[in-house]
Design a protein around this motif. Structure first.
Motif, mmCIF file in Angstrom:
data_model
loop_
_atom_site.group_PDB
_atom_site.id
_atom_site.type_symbol
_atom_site.label_atom_id
_atom_site.label_comp_id
_atom_site.label_asym_id
_atom_site.label_seq_id
_atom_site.Cartn_x
_atom_site.Cartn_y
_atom_site.Cartn_z
ATOM 1 N N PHE A 50 0.821 -1.203 0.000
ATOM 2 C CA PHE A 50 0.000 0.000 0.000
ATOM 3 C C PHE A 50 0.856 1.254 0.000
ATOM 4 O O PHE A 50 1.794 1.384 0.779
ATOM 5 C CB PHE A 50 -0.949 -0.021 1.198
ATOM 6 N N ILE A 51 0.529 2.157 -0.908
ATOM 7 C CA ILE A 51 1.244 3.406 -1.077
ATOM 8 C C ILE A 51 0.230 4.485 -0.792
ATOM 9 O O ILE A 51 -0.856 4.479 -1.373
ATOM 10 C CB ILE A 51 1.701 3.557 -2.549
ATOM 11 N N GLU B 25 1.177 7.887 7.445
ATOM 12 C CA GLU B 25 0.521 7.097 8.500
ATOM 13 C C GLU B 25 -0.688 6.287 8.028
ATOM 14 O O GLU B 25 -1.424 5.760 8.857
ATOM 15 C CB GLU B 25 0.120 8.010 9.679
ATOM 16 N N ILE B 26 -0.882 6.160 6.726
ATOM 17 C CA ILE B 26 -2.000 5.351 6.218
ATOM 18 C C ILE B 26 -1.854 3.897 6.673
ATOM 19 O O ILE B 26 -2.838 3.203 6.894
ATOM 20 C CB ILE B 26 -2.129 5.430 4.665
ATOM 21 N N GLU B 27 -0.602 3.450 6.871
ATOM 22 C CA GLU B 27 -0.388 2.057 7.301
ATOM 23 C C GLU B 27 -1.083 1.764 8.628
ATOM 24 O O GLU B 27 -1.579 0.662 8.842
ATOM 25 C CB GLU B 27 1.111 1.732 7.363
ATOM 26 N N LYS B 28 -1.179 2.755 9.518
ATOM 27 C CA LYS B 28 -1.840 2.553 10.821
ATOM 28 C C LYS B 28 -3.344 2.403 10.646
ATOM 29 O O LYS B 28 -3.980 1.587 11.299
ATOM 30 C CB LYS B 28 -1.518 3.706 11.766
ATOM 31 N N ILE C 64 5.307 0.672 6.047
ATOM 32 C CA ILE C 64 4.586 0.239 4.839
ATOM 33 C C ILE C 64 3.676 -0.924 5.228
ATOM 34 O O ILE C 64 4.116 -1.841 5.921
ATOM 35 C CB ILE C 64 5.566 -0.240 3.742
ATOM 36 N N PHE C 65 2.419 -0.874 4.778
ATOM 37 C CA PHE C 65 1.491 -1.971 5.052
ATOM 38 C C PHE C 65 1.525 -2.993 3.918
ATOM 39 O O PHE C 65 1.379 -2.636 2.747
ATOM 40 C CB PHE C 65 0.067 -1.433 5.231
ATOM 41 N N TYR C 66 1.760 -4.249 4.286
ATOM 42 C CA TYR C 66 1.771 -5.369 3.336
ATOM 43 C C TYR C 66 0.622 -6.301 3.679
ATOM 44 O O TYR C 66 0.391 -6.604 4.850
ATOM 45 C CB TYR C 66 3.089 -6.144 3.436
ATOM 46 N N LEU D 44 -11.890 6.525 1.954
ATOM 47 C CA LEU D 44 -10.459 6.217 1.911
ATOM 48 C C LEU D 44 -9.848 6.473 0.535
ATOM 49 O O LEU D 44 -8.646 6.331 0.351
ATOM 50 C CB LEU D 44 -10.229 4.750 2.296
ATOM 51 N N LYS D 45 -10.689 6.871 -0.434
ATOM 52 C CA LYS D 45 -10.221 6.864 -1.827
ATOM 53 C C LYS D 45 -9.051 7.804 -2.120
ATOM 54 O O LYS D 45 -8.276 7.560 -3.032
ATOM 55 C CB LYS D 45 -11.367 7.101 -2.792
ATOM 56 N N ASP D 46 -8.931 8.890 -1.350
ATOM 57 C CA ASP D 46 -7.816 9.807 -1.604
ATOM 58 C C ASP D 46 -6.622 9.508 -0.710
ATOM 59 O O ASP D 46 -5.648 10.253 -0.683
ATOM 60 C CB ASP D 46 -8.274 11.252 -1.398
ATOM 61 N N GLN D 47 -6.694 8.409 0.038
ATOM 62 C CA GLN D 47 -5.691 8.108 1.060
ATOM 63 C C GLN D 47 -4.575 7.175 0.594
ATOM 64 O O GLN D 47 -3.468 7.227 1.095
ATOM 65 C CB GLN D 47 -6.365 7.444 2.275
ATOM 66 N N PHE D 48 -4.898 6.270 -0.327
ATOM 67 C CA PHE D 48 -3.899 5.270 -0.727
ATOM 68 C C PHE D 48 -4.276 4.589 -2.030
ATOM 69 O O PHE D 48 -5.390 4.698 -2.510
ATOM 70 C CB PHE D 48 -3.764 4.193 0.358
ATOM 71 N N THR D 49 -3.327 3.840 -2.551
ATOM 72 C CA THR D 49 -3.592 2.896 -3.630
ATOM 73 C C THR D 49 -2.755 1.661 -3.319
ATOM 74 O O THR D 49 -1.862 1.710 -2.474
ATOM 75 C CB THR D 49 -3.275 3.491 -5.017
ATOM 76 N N SER D 50 -3.061 0.546 -3.953
ATOM 77 C CA SER D 50 -2.286 -0.668 -3.664
ATOM 78 C C SER D 50 -1.786 -1.286 -4.961
ATOM 79 O O SER D 50 -2.363 -1.064 -6.020
ATOM 80 C CB SER D 50 -3.144 -1.681 -2.913
ATOM 81 N N ARG D 51 -0.705 -2.040 -4.837
ATOM 82 C CA ARG D 51 -0.141 -2.746 -5.986
ATOM 83 C C ARG D 51 0.316 -4.124 -5.548
ATOM 84 O O ARG D 51 0.782 -4.307 -4.421
ATOM 85 C CB ARG D 51 1.084 -2.009 -6.547
#
Length: 177
Positions: free
Chosen positions: A101-102, A106-109, A132-134, A156-163
């Motif tokens: 997650f990017i 602090e989005i990982e928390k 980093i959240f995995y 949450l849409k403006d907070q992160f994206t994932s790959r």
């Protein structure tokens, strides 16, 4: 000149269809150099002298105007991408996907809190390494998992994206050339 990669959120899902060729054009029009895309999920490598936080503002505006949607993207430097790839705590397994997650600071928390409160499928795991959240999830279960459903939430849409973790390997190979 710094090498960066911009990770676009919500590309080619739910009717937001965009060709990477056009996305690259938008980036070039914004004055960026060495623009190249990796995969169709919206990963754009480029060079710039600007700071990542300034680039984010410029590019979100350019993308929103050109494609007529609310664009969100996250920018990481070559070093940060190396860190995303190297910090992965999970081993390779044919039956499991690993997502990284990017996002905002602090989005990982936030994600870990959501993950801890969700119902897990077998072998589903979440870990924070180097802020980093995995997320590891069995293939085919991504959307069945409670956590998988949380990811689409509007607030949450403006907070992160994932790959998928493999995306970073492809980006790192291309960023060096």
């Amino acid at each position: 000149m710094m090498k960066y990669c911009a990770f676009l959120r919500g590309v080619n899902v739910k009717g937001t269809n965009m060709k990477m060729v056009e996305v690259c054009e938008v980036f070039r029009s914004a004055g960026l150099k060495d623009v190249v895309s990796v995969l169709a999920s919206g990963n754009i490598i480029f060079s710039s002298d600007e700071k990542a936080e300034d680039l984010k503002i410029i590019l979100e505006k350019s993308m929103s105007e050109y494609f007529n949607y609310e664009a969100f993207l996250f920018i990481k430097s070559q070093e940060e991408i190396k860190n995303l790839w190297n910090s992965n705590p999970f081993g390779k397994n044919e039956n499991l996907h690993i997502y990284t997650f990017i996002g905002n600071n602090e989005i990982e928390k936030v994600l870990m809190n959501e993950f801890e409160n969700s119902t897990k499928t077998e072998n589903e795991e979440g870990k924070i390494i180097n802020n980093i959240f995995y997320w590891q999830v069995p293939k085919g279960n991504t959307l069945d998992s409670t956590f998988g459903k949380i990811l689409g939430r509007k607030n949450l849409k403006d907070q992160f994206t994932s790959r998928n973790i493999n995306t970073f390997e492809k980006i790192l190979k291309k960023i060096h050339t």
